[in-house]
Design a protein around this motif. Structure first.
Motif, mmCIF file in Angstrom:
data_model
loop_
_atom_site.group_PDB
_atom_site.id
_atom_site.type_symbol
_atom_site.label_atom_id
_atom_site.label_comp_id
_atom_site.label_asym_id
_atom_site.label_seq_id
_atom_site.Cartn_x
_atom_site.Cartn_y
_atom_site.Cartn_z
ATOM 1 N N LYS A 44 0.828 -1.203 0.000
ATOM 2 C CA LYS A 44 0.000 0.000 0.000
ATOM 3 C C LYS A 44 0.867 1.258 0.000
ATOM 4 C CE LYS A 44 -4.246 -1.732 2.156
ATOM 5 N NZ LYS A 44 -5.186 -1.562 3.303
ATOM 6 N N THR A 45 1.932 1.247 0.779
ATOM 7 C CA THR A 45 2.834 2.403 0.807
ATOM 8 C C THR A 45 3.490 2.617 -0.547
ATOM 9 O OG1 THR A 45 3.261 1.948 3.152
ATOM 10 C CG2 THR A 45 4.792 3.409 2.010
ATOM 11 N N VAL A 46 3.901 1.535 -1.181
ATOM 12 C CA VAL A 46 4.532 1.640 -2.506
ATOM 13 C C VAL A 46 3.554 2.227 -3.517
ATOM 14 C CG1 VAL A 46 5.441 0.267 -4.411
ATOM 15 C CG2 VAL A 46 6.207 -0.195 -2.093
ATOM 16 N N LEU A 47 2.317 1.753 -3.504
ATOM 17 C CA LEU A 47 1.330 2.253 -4.459
ATOM 18 C C LEU A 47 1.014 3.732 -4.211
ATOM 19 C CD1 LEU A 47 -1.126 -0.798 -4.584
ATOM 20 C CD2 LEU A 47 0.582 -0.144 -6.270
ATOM 21 N N ARG A 48 0.923 4.130 -2.952
ATOM 22 C CA ARG A 48 0.653 5.539 -2.650
ATOM 23 C C ARG A 48 1.792 6.437 -3.119
ATOM 24 N NH1 ARG A 48 -4.697 5.688 -2.086
ATOM 25 N NH2 ARG A 48 -5.438 4.320 -0.405
ATOM 26 N N GLN A 49 3.033 6.027 -2.879
ATOM 27 C CA GLN A 49 4.170 6.844 -3.304
ATOM 28 C C GLN A 49 4.245 6.936 -4.829
ATOM 29 O OE1 GLN A 49 7.581 5.031 -1.466
ATOM 30 N NE2 GLN A 49 7.096 5.810 0.587
ATOM 31 N N ALA A 50 4.014 5.814 -5.505
ATOM 32 C CA ALA A 50 4.030 5.849 -6.972
ATOM 33 C C ALA A 50 2.888 6.704 -7.512
ATOM 34 C CB ALA A 50 3.936 4.427 -7.517
ATOM 35 N N GLN A 51 1.742 6.648 -6.866
ATOM 36 C CA GLN A 51 0.602 7.462 -7.295
ATOM 37 C C GLN A 51 0.912 8.954 -7.172
ATOM 38 O OE1 GLN A 51 -3.028 6.839 -5.013
ATOM 39 N NE2 GLN A 51 -4.179 6.602 -6.924
ATOM 40 N N GLU A 52 1.561 9.350 -6.091
ATOM 41 C CA GLU A 52 1.931 10.755 -5.918
ATOM 42 C C GLU A 52 2.940 11.199 -6.982
ATOM 43 O OE1 GLU A 52 3.393 11.065 -1.981
ATOM 44 O OE2 GLU A 52 1.437 10.742 -1.012
ATOM 45 N N ALA A 53 3.886 10.329 -7.314
ATOM 46 C CA ALA A 53 4.874 10.689 -8.338
ATOM 47 C C ALA A 53 4.208 10.831 -9.711
ATOM 48 C CB ALA A 53 5.980 9.639 -8.388
ATOM 49 N N TYR A 54 3.285 9.918 -10.039
ATOM 50 C CA TYR A 54 2.560 10.039 -11.308
ATOM 51 C C TYR A 54 1.732 11.331 -11.354
ATOM 52 C CZ TYR A 54 3.634 5.321 -12.983
ATOM 53 O OH TYR A 54 4.265 4.211 -13.458
ATOM 54 N N GLU A 55 1.138 11.710 -10.230
ATOM 55 C CA GLU A 55 0.346 12.940 -10.198
ATOM 56 C C GLU A 55 1.233 14.167 -10.425
ATOM 57 O OE1 GLU A 55 -1.869 13.141 -6.608
ATOM 58 O OE2 GLU A 55 -3.055 11.353 -7.014
ATOM 59 N N ARG A 56 2.426 14.188 -9.841
ATOM 60 C CA ARG A 56 3.345 15.309 -10.080
ATOM 61 C C ARG A 56 3.743 15.374 -11.550
ATOM 62 N NH1 ARG A 56 5.844 13.344 -5.289
ATOM 63 N NH2 ARG A 56 7.477 12.420 -6.596
ATOM 64 N N PHE A 57 3.958 14.206 -12.151
ATOM 65 C CA PHE A 57 4.329 14.158 -13.565
ATOM 66 C C PHE A 57 3.213 14.729 -14.445
ATOM 67 C CE2 PHE A 57 4.054 11.450 -17.461
ATOM 68 C CZ PHE A 57 5.094 12.059 -18.160
ATOM 69 N N LEU A 58 1.974 14.308 -14.206
ATOM 70 C CA LEU A 58 0.854 14.815 -15.004
ATOM 71 C C LEU A 58 0.594 16.291 -14.734
ATOM 72 C CD1 LEU A 58 -1.635 11.809 -14.719
ATOM 73 C CD2 LEU A 58 -0.173 12.419 -16.658
ATOM 74 N N ALA A 59 0.806 16.733 -13.506
ATOM 75 C CA ALA A 59 0.598 18.145 -13.191
ATOM 76 C C ALA A 59 1.606 19.030 -13.930
ATOM 77 C CB ALA A 59 0.706 18.355 -11.683
ATOM 78 N N PHE A 60 2.850 18.592 -14.035
ATOM 79 C CA PHE A 60 3.848 19.338 -14.788
ATOM 80 C C PHE A 60 3.437 19.456 -16.247
ATOM 81 C CE2 PHE A 60 7.498 19.150 -11.732
ATOM 82 C CZ PHE A 60 7.859 20.471 -11.866
ATOM 83 N N LEU A 61 3.009 18.337 -16.830
ATOM 84 C CA LEU A 61 2.630 18.360 -18.243
ATOM 85 C C LEU A 61 1.393 19.217 -18.468
ATOM 86 C CD1 LEU A 61 3.203 14.633 -19.283
ATOM 87 C CD2 LEU A 61 4.790 16.555 -19.371
ATOM 88 N N ASP A 62 0.477 19.178 -17.514
ATOM 89 C CA ASP A 62 -0.710 19.999 -17.656
ATOM 90 C C ASP A 62 -0.363 21.489 -17.574
ATOM 91 O OD1 ASP A 62 -3.470 20.494 -17.935
ATOM 92 O OD2 ASP A 62 -3.660 20.735 -15.752
ATOM 93 N N THR A 63 0.638 21.813 -16.765
ATOM 94 C CA THR A 63 1.067 23.210 -16.665
ATOM 95 C C THR A 63 1.635 23.715 -17.990
ATOM 96 O OG1 THR A 63 1.565 22.892 -14.316
ATOM 97 C CG2 THR A 63 2.580 24.789 -15.411
ATOM 98 N N TYR A 64 2.365 22.863 -18.688
ATOM 99 C CA TYR A 64 2.970 23.244 -19.962
ATOM 100 C C TYR A 64 2.079 22.900 -21.152
ATOM 101 C CZ TYR A 64 7.375 24.300 -17.646
ATOM 102 O OH TYR A 64 8.341 24.871 -16.855
ATOM 103 N N SER A 65 0.832 22.479 -20.897
ATOM 104 C CA SER A 65 -0.142 22.169 -21.964
ATOM 105 C C SER A 65 0.386 21.095 -22.911
ATOM 106 C CB SER A 65 -0.492 23.442 -22.760
ATOM 107 O OG SER A 65 -1.029 24.428 -21.905
#
Length: 357
Positions: free
Chosen positions: A93-114
């Motif tokens: 569960k800890t591994v999945l939560r940490q990976a989920q947060e990293a994926y969210e940061r990745f998508l947020a960066f891309l969304d910022t740059y359109s």
């Protein structure tokens, strides 16, 4: 203090090398693999910290403001999430939560740059609305779900082919910035596809982990069910070995002299006729060997009456009469005459008196 970009470039290249080495290894549960995984995670985390310190990316910038060489650093969080999922030591569960947060940061960066396409932007909004039940396909009709999965798969295959085509001539990137930028953007789009697929699978796995009952803690005064643990707990440490060390045998009295000084046996033993028999039995096969030949076996069966001669097609053939044996010839002649007289006195059907018309 500002850190020059050349350092982050070298650090990112080292992390990529470590990541590719992990991809070529199949021993994910070994301690060496997990140690190399920790090193790769540390490299990419340091890479992300350096990028934050030098303010490589900003929310006020657009895609055109990022150079072609710096587009690859947008994938740092993606690689962190991908490597985190390979951790087999920490809690799942800890591994999945940490990976989920990293994926969210990745998508947020891309969304910022359109950098998200219309379809990917729609998937990202759906993920933000319902993280726990996110899925890449929506709807309940099986045919529609199948078509959407096939479309996503074809898009990913097209990106892979495009990426492979662009990376066939790496020397062209040195003088052609447009080709390098196209390659980096294709890498980003492929990682976006894989990110949404990973988020879908992680949401399903988290739902299954949430439905499983928690593991009860072991009782401190649990009673050992194995009789070997109960009997050997006070004498020595428990072991599953079938050949315990000599010290354990001596402690338990299973080694030492067989006979006492008076000649009395101290333990059960087996007598052998010679040392040669013991030596021959070391490398013998584990199955029983035959003790007689086939001919000897057949002779023994005949002697015991287990085999009967004759039978088969040969038993129906009449032997040829012997011309020199006159007595036997007369007996056969009289037998044939009696049969002829019987057939003349009793014609065929004479005994059947019930079925006559």
């Amino acid at each position: 203090m500002a850190i020059p970009p050349s350092n982050i470039r070298a650090l990112f290249a080292m992390g990529q090398t470590q990541r590719k080495q992990l991809e070529s290894s199949w021993e994910a549960s070994s301690s060496l693999y997990q140690e190399n995984l920790r090193a790769a995670l540390g490299t990419f985390e340091e890479c992300r910290n350096l990028a934050d310190r030098i303010s490589m990316f900003s929310q006020n910038e657009t895609e055109d403001d990022v150079s072609s060489g710096d587009l690859q650093y947008l994938l740092i969080d993606y690689y962190l999430a991908e490597l985190t999922l390979r951790d087999t030591i920490s809690s799942r569960k800890t591994v999945l939560r940490q990976a989920q947060e990293a994926y969210e940061r990745f998508l947020a960066f891309l969304d910022t740059y359109s950098l998200l396409s219309k379809d990917d932007r729609r998937l990202y909004e759906r993920y933000l609305d319902n993280r726990k039940a996110f899925t890449t396909v929506s709807g309940s009709h099986p045919a529609a779900l199948r078509d959407m999965k096939i479309a996503r798969f074809r898009q990913e295959m097209d990106l892979r082919r495009k990426l492979e085509f662009l990376s066939q001539n790496p020397t062209a990137f040195q003088n052609d910035d447009a080709t390098l930028r196209e390659l980096r953007l294709a890498e980003v789009q492929l990682c976006v596809h894989q990110t949404f697929h990973a988020l879908d699978m992680m949401a399903r796995e988290l739902q299954m982990l949430a439905s499983t009952p928690p593991t009860p803690p072991p009782a401190p005064d649990a009673v050992e069910s194995d009789y070997r643990e109960r009997t050997l707990r006070g004498a020595r440490e428990y072991s599953d070995r079938l050949d315990p060390p000599i010290s354990h045998l001596l402690a338990s009295g299973k080694a030492g002299p067989i006979l006492s000084k008076d000649g009395k046996p101290l333990k059960p033993f087996t007598l052998l006729d010679s040392r040669q028999r013991l030596r021959d039995g070391v490398f013998r096969p584990d199955h029983s060997l035959p003790t007689m030949t086939i001919d000897e076996y057949l002779e023994e069966e005949k002697r015991r009456g287990g085999m009967v001669d004759g039978g088969g097609e040969q038993s129906g053939l009449e032997p040829e009469p012997e011309e020199d044996n006159l007595e036997k010839a007369d007996v056969e002649t009289m037998k044939a005459r009696e049969w002829d007289e019987y057939t003349e006195d009793n014609p065929k059907g004479s005994g059947n008196t019930l079925n006559r018309g």
